[in-house]
Design a protein around this motif. Structure first.
Motif, PDB file in Angstrom:
ATOM      1  N   ARG B 131       8.122   6.591  -9.064  1.00 18.40           N
ATOM      2  CA  ARG B 131       6.984   6.782 -10.231  1.00 18.40           C
ATOM      3  C   ARG B 131       6.047   7.407  -9.954  1.00 18.40           C
ATOM      4  O   ARG B 131       5.062   6.906  -9.012  1.00 18.40           O
ATOM      5  N   ASN B 132       5.115   8.024 -10.945  1.00 21.31           N
ATOM      6  CA  ASN B 132       4.105   8.560 -10.673  1.00 21.31           C
ATOM      7  C   ASN B 132       3.011   7.519 -10.574  1.00 21.31           C
ATOM      8  O   ASN B 132       2.037   7.484 -10.178  1.00 21.31           O
ATOM      9  N   LEU B 133       3.286   6.947 -11.958  1.00 25.41           N
ATOM     10  CA  LEU B 133       2.157   5.453 -12.222  1.00 25.41           C
ATOM     11  C   LEU B 133       3.002   4.652 -12.139  1.00 25.41           C
ATOM     12  O   LEU B 133       3.617   4.024 -12.865  1.00 25.41           O
ATOM     13  N   ALA B 134       2.454   3.049 -11.082  1.00 29.28           N
ATOM     14  CA  ALA B 134       2.772   2.115 -10.937  1.00 29.28           C
ATOM     15  C   ALA B 134       2.848   0.634 -10.743  1.00 29.28           C
ATOM     16  O   ALA B 134       1.108   1.523 -10.583  1.00 29.28           O
ATOM     17  N   VAL B 135       2.397  -0.202 -11.465  1.00 29.63           N
ATOM     18  CA  VAL B 135       1.939  -2.033 -11.711  1.00 29.63           C
ATOM     19  C   VAL B 135       2.666  -2.523 -10.342  1.00 29.63           C
ATOM     20  O   VAL B 135       3.551  -2.590 -10.628  1.00 29.63           O
ATOM     21  N   PHE B 136       1.748  -2.842  -9.607  1.00 32.12           N
ATOM     22  CA  PHE B 136       2.399  -3.895  -8.401  1.00 32.12           C
ATOM     23  C   PHE B 136       1.421  -5.059  -7.943  1.00 32.12           C
ATOM     24  O   PHE B 136       0.173  -5.308  -9.000  1.00 32.12           O
ATOM     25  N   PRO B 137       1.852  -6.010  -7.730  1.00 33.35           N
ATOM     26  CA  PRO B 137       1.122  -7.161  -7.468  1.00 33.35           C
ATOM     27  C   PRO B 137      -0.038  -7.141  -6.913  1.00 33.35           C
ATOM     28  O   PRO B 137       0.043  -6.164  -5.522  1.00 33.35           O
ATOM     29  N   ARG B 138      -1.271  -7.663  -6.601  1.00 40.20           N
ATOM     30  CA  ARG B 138      -2.608  -7.241  -5.254  1.00 40.20           C
ATOM     31  C   ARG B 138      -1.536  -7.806  -4.094  1.00 40.20           C
ATOM     32  O   ARG B 138      -1.590  -7.097  -3.114  1.00 40.20           O
ATOM     33  N   THR B 139      -0.943  -8.822  -3.929  1.00 44.01           N
ATOM     34  CA  THR B 139      -0.365  -9.247  -3.230  1.00 44.01           C
ATOM     35  C   THR B 139       0.566  -8.066  -1.977  1.00 44.01           C
ATOM     36  O   THR B 139       0.845  -8.468  -1.436  1.00 44.01           O
ATOM     37  N   SER B 140       1.214  -7.450  -3.222  1.00 43.20           N
ATOM     38  CA  SER B 140       1.892  -6.450  -2.889  1.00 43.20           C
ATOM     39  C   SER B 140       1.191  -4.932  -2.151  1.00 43.20           C
ATOM     40  O   SER B 140       2.006  -4.689  -1.235  1.00 43.20           O
ATOM     41  N   LEU B 141       0.190  -4.788  -1.663  1.00 47.34           N
ATOM     42  CA  LEU B 141      -0.873  -3.825  -1.567  1.00 47.34           C
ATOM     43  C   LEU B 141      -1.567  -4.027  -0.124  1.00 47.34           C
ATOM     44  O   LEU B 141      -1.754  -5.310  -0.246  1.00 47.34           O
ATOM     45  N   THR B 142      -1.564  -2.833   0.002  1.00 45.23           N
ATOM     46  CA  THR B 142      -2.601  -3.117   1.626  1.00 45.23           C
ATOM     47  C   THR B 142      -3.024  -2.373   1.580  1.00 45.23           C
ATOM     48  O   THR B 142      -2.773  -0.941   1.664  1.00 45.23           O
ATOM     49  N   VAL B 143      -4.378  -1.507   2.556  1.00 43.91           N
ATOM     50  CA  VAL B 143      -5.114  -0.729   2.395  1.00 43.91           C
ATOM     51  C   VAL B 143      -4.729   0.667   3.089  1.00 43.91           C
ATOM     52  O   VAL B 143      -4.715  -0.433   4.512  1.00 43.91           O
ATOM     53  N   VAL B 144      -4.643   1.577   3.349  1.00 38.11           N
ATOM     54  CA  VAL B 144      -4.730   2.367   4.640  1.00 38.11           C
ATOM     55  C   VAL B 144      -5.419   3.249   4.860  1.00 38.11           C
ATOM     56  O   VAL B 144      -6.413   3.556   4.067  1.00 38.11           O
ATOM     57  N   PRO B 145      -6.334   3.778   6.107  1.00 35.25           N
ATOM     58  CA  PRO B 145      -7.032   4.636   5.762  1.00 35.25           C
ATOM     59  C   PRO B 145      -6.452   5.951   5.286  1.00 35.25           C
ATOM     60  O   PRO B 145      -5.998   6.164   5.103  1.00 35.25           O
ATOM     61  N   ASP B 146      -8.115   6.542   4.829  1.00 34.27           N
ATOM     62  CA  ASP B 146      -7.438   7.521   3.444  1.00 34.27           C
ATOM     63  C   ASP B 146      -7.092   8.971   4.698  1.00 34.27           C
ATOM     64  O   ASP B 146      -6.602  10.150   4.194  1.00 34.27           O
ATOM     65  N   ALA B 147      -8.061   9.114   6.185  1.00 33.76           N
ATOM     66  CA  ALA B 147      -7.638   9.967   6.871  1.00 33.76           C
ATOM     67  C   ALA B 147      -6.269   9.913   7.420  1.00 33.76           C
ATOM     68  O   ALA B 147      -5.282  10.804   8.194  1.00 33.76           O
ATOM     69  N   LEU B 148      -4.826   8.634   6.861  1.00 30.43           N
ATOM     70  CA  LEU B 148      -3.881   8.440   7.336  1.00 30.43           C
ATOM     71  C   LEU B 148      -3.540   9.485   6.229  1.00 30.43           C
ATOM     72  O   LEU B 148      -2.939   9.313   5.084  1.00 30.43           O
ATOM     73  N   GLY B 149      -2.325  10.693   7.084  1.00 27.71           N
ATOM     74  CA  GLY B 149      -1.809  11.753   6.529  1.00 27.71           C
ATOM     75  C   GLY B 149      -0.834  10.876   4.997  1.00 27.71           C
ATOM     76  O   GLY B 149       0.257   9.372   5.463  1.00 27.71           O
ATOM     77  N   ASN B 150      -0.136  11.282   3.713  1.00 22.04           N
ATOM     78  CA  ASN B 150       0.974  11.002   3.127  1.00 22.04           C
ATOM     79  C   ASN B 150       1.545  10.687   3.192  1.00 22.04           C
ATOM     80  O   ASN B 150       2.860   9.513   3.272  1.00 22.04           O
ATOM     81  N   VAL B 151       2.534  10.861   4.087  1.00 25.73           N
ATOM     82  CA  VAL B 151       3.700  10.481   4.944  1.00 25.73           C
ATOM     83  C   VAL B 151       4.234  10.343   5.647  1.00 25.73           C
ATOM     84  O   VAL B 151       4.967   8.979   5.600  1.00 25.73           O
ATOM     85  N   GLU B 152       3.475   9.731   6.724  1.00 23.61           N
ATOM     86  CA  GLU B 152       2.847   8.811   6.864  1.00 23.61           C
ATOM     87  C   GLU B 152       2.891   7.582   6.393  1.00 23.61           C
ATOM     88  O   GLU B 152       3.329   6.650   7.002  1.00 23.61           O
ATOM     89  N   ALA B 153       1.889   7.423   5.556  1.00 27.01           N
ATOM     90  CA  ALA B 153       1.776   6.624   4.758  1.00 27.01           C
ATOM     91  C   ALA B 153       2.669   5.965   4.394  1.00 27.01           C
ATOM     92  O   ALA B 153       3.152   4.102   4.306  1.00 27.01           O
ATOM     93  N   ALA B 154       4.036   6.836   3.589  1.00 25.33           N
ATOM     94  CA  ALA B 154       4.871   6.721   2.332  1.00 25.33           C
ATOM     95  C   ALA B 154       6.014   6.248   3.587  1.00 25.33           C
ATOM     96  O   ALA B 154       6.794   5.054   2.845  1.00 25.33           O
TER      97      ALA B 154
END
Lengths: 367, 367
Positions: B131-154
């Motif tokens: 989905r294009n907009l999603a609500v997640f618990p904070r604990t489920s997320l981790t930050v990645v560098p902006d430079a990391l490609g979207n496909v690599e990150a996904a």
């Protein structure tokens, strides 16, 4: 003299092929002693290749011990070794047998910690127990109490030790934990039942159906089995729905469908140890058991353990097992004693074991 | 209001069924924001049960984060989950997808360590990335560098992490050690090849024969494979006769004969890890491999590891993989970006993957 040297060299090669020993001939004090023994010169059908012979006992090396054997079992591994099917290197000619008990008759000049009359068993996987007089390296022998029965002593190092290690080395079992095994009536399986009983661990024993199933169940229950089921009964057993915990350890000596059946009842993150393959089928593990149940599968081979284990661990295991035997918590296997001249009867039995709980034939060297 | 509450509760159940969250509605600041998403109300054929819908974004809880998704892959596990065949509990209706990358759009009132514009990926196995907009618990997320490609990150958290863990957790691999794997062209297999290359470890990759075998070999060799053999070629390969060490680690995602083939070339006391069963046959292990080669067999499931692993281990793995990706040592999988409205094409591809190295379809939420 040359002939004697040659004979001695041959005998040594047979006894401990991995070691190079130098014979020190000291007079003729044991030269005239004759050893009655079994030997084979080629791998093949044990009934064809194993022969009886009498042969002069070689002179004793400094670190060697002459043992007057009392008893030695005929094990399935002996048969496989004679057939050339066992992955243990044996130089020919070879005297079979890798378990046995005897009395020390004489010690080499540098052996300080053994004396005539000590009751000893083989502590390492050597060939050569099927003879009434045998020369072994000191390091291969360990003393057992005189009170320990000859059959218990002669059969201590294979099955009881295998059971002991499999119950000790893979999972940390606590009181009331559960072990599931197939071939619960195998020689090792019977030891598993008794050791578990002594340690307060429950056993679920799966056996093949057979005409005398009720006698077998009674026999195993008397040994200490918590449950005995045929493969068919196991499928509809409800004991894991609250009656007992799911097993954290499974012991497999059958393979094929029987091994796979154990996995079905085992707990998440449990361990299955394979130590035999009586069905001659490979071990079959559903992918889901690995990935989603996180089950681990290992193998166990006593011979390999003996190669690498520290002396303290061996000593501790021996002491524990002997204590269980002396207090009658661990019984000698069902057995028949046969004299060396009747060895063919013992070989025949090992090739086609009789009786639901097996009957181990023990070569009896006593007069 | 009642309808909105009901919708919110449903959406939350879908997102993290294991957690009970209390929604705190704070005005209507995001009530009018619509999320374009895929959803299914019953398990079954993905082409039948997965539907497109637009749905109001629920108000943000104190510990929640609104993420504007950039990309989310369509993985085989997503398909199995929709089919109801994956052993992960999902409450219906459910929004599929458990990998993805996006930008933080808004944070809950108690979220201190994330801010609008952070690029984030899912760090735990949650459903709901399609989905294009999603609500997640904070604990489920981790930050990645902006430079990391979207496909690599996904696509970071399933295949690269699985490969990383299997190469880290079972055997202590050293430079010039050898790993053997089947399905070397699988999504995970390609990551194994690249991580091994980066770590100085050699790989022996077994693949099924196919018309385009030479292109596949070239492709895998370019990724860093040391050897690529068909199953047939493997049987006559001589590399273990001195050219390279015998593998201490085998990775099996096929099962059946293919898994058994790996065991034949593996070293004494080595370990085989099963993480897939593409042949739909069980893992077959000869009894002798367990007893006489002392081979151990384990399974690996990333979902389970994520449940129990300490945060530091997850962080260290993420950092290592991102470093490899940023230095182009670990490439994004061969992929095709598709817009959400074209999701059926992505589902069809996941049901019957095309191309020898697979082509991962990535849902692209960017405008």
């Amino acid at each position: 003299m040359t002939a004697l040297k040659a004979l001695s060299k041959t005998a040594l090669t047979v006894l401990y092929p991995r070691q190079k020993c130098t014979l020190v001939l000291r007079g003729n004090q044991i030269r005239n002693l004759m050893s009655r023994q079994l030997v084979y010169n080629e791998f093949g059908d044990p009934l064809q290749v194993v022969k009886y012979r009498e042969c002069e006992v070689p002179a004793l090396g400094k670190q060697e011990v002459l043992v007057r054997m009392l008893a030695a079992p005929v094990n399935p591994a002996d048969i496989n070794t004679i057939q050339g099917k066992y992955p243990v290197k044996v130089n020919l000619p070879s005297i079979p047998g890798n378990e046995g008990v005897g009395f020390v008759e004489q010690v080499g000049s540098e052996v300080q910690d053994l004396q005539r009359g000590n009751k000893v068993i083989l502590a390492t996987s050597l060939q050569g127990t099927w003879r009434n007089l045998a020369v072994f390296p000191r390091t291969s022998l360990t003393v057992v109490p005189d009170a320990l029965g000859n059959v218990e002593a002669a059969t201590l190092t294979v099955n009881p030790c295998t059971a002991f290690r499999m119950l000790s080395d893979f999972v940390c079992l606590k009181k009331d934990d559960v072990v599931i095994q197939n071939g619960g009536n195998s020689a090792c399986g019977q030891n598993v039942i008794q050791i578990c009983k002594a340690w307060g661990i429950k056993t679920v024993n799966v056996v093949r159906d057979r005409p005398e199933i009720s006698e077998l169940k009674k026999y195993l229950t008397n040994l200490g089995a918590t449950y005995v089921f045929t493969e068919e009964e196991m499928r509809s057993a409800q004991i894991f729905k609250g009656e007992v915990k799911k097993p954290m350890l499974g012991l497999n000596c059958v393979g094929g469908k029987s091994g796979a059946q154990l996995l079905r009842y085992m707990n998440h993150s449990s361990t299955m140890v394979t130590y035999g393959g009586m069905s001659r089928e490979p071990v079959i593990v559903p992918t889901s058991a690995f990935i989603f149940k996180n089950i681990s599968c290992h193998g166990f081979w006593m011979t390999e353990w003996n190669k690498h284990a520290p002396a303290e661990a061996k000593e501790q295991m021996k002491d524990s097992l002997i204590k269980l035997m002396l207090t009658k918590q661990l019984k000698a296997p069902t057995h028949k004693l046969v004299k060396l001249k009747d060895f063919e009867e013992a070989l025949k039995n090992a090739l086609a074991p009789q009786g639901f709980a097996g009957c181990k034939y023990i070569l009896d060297f006593t007069d």
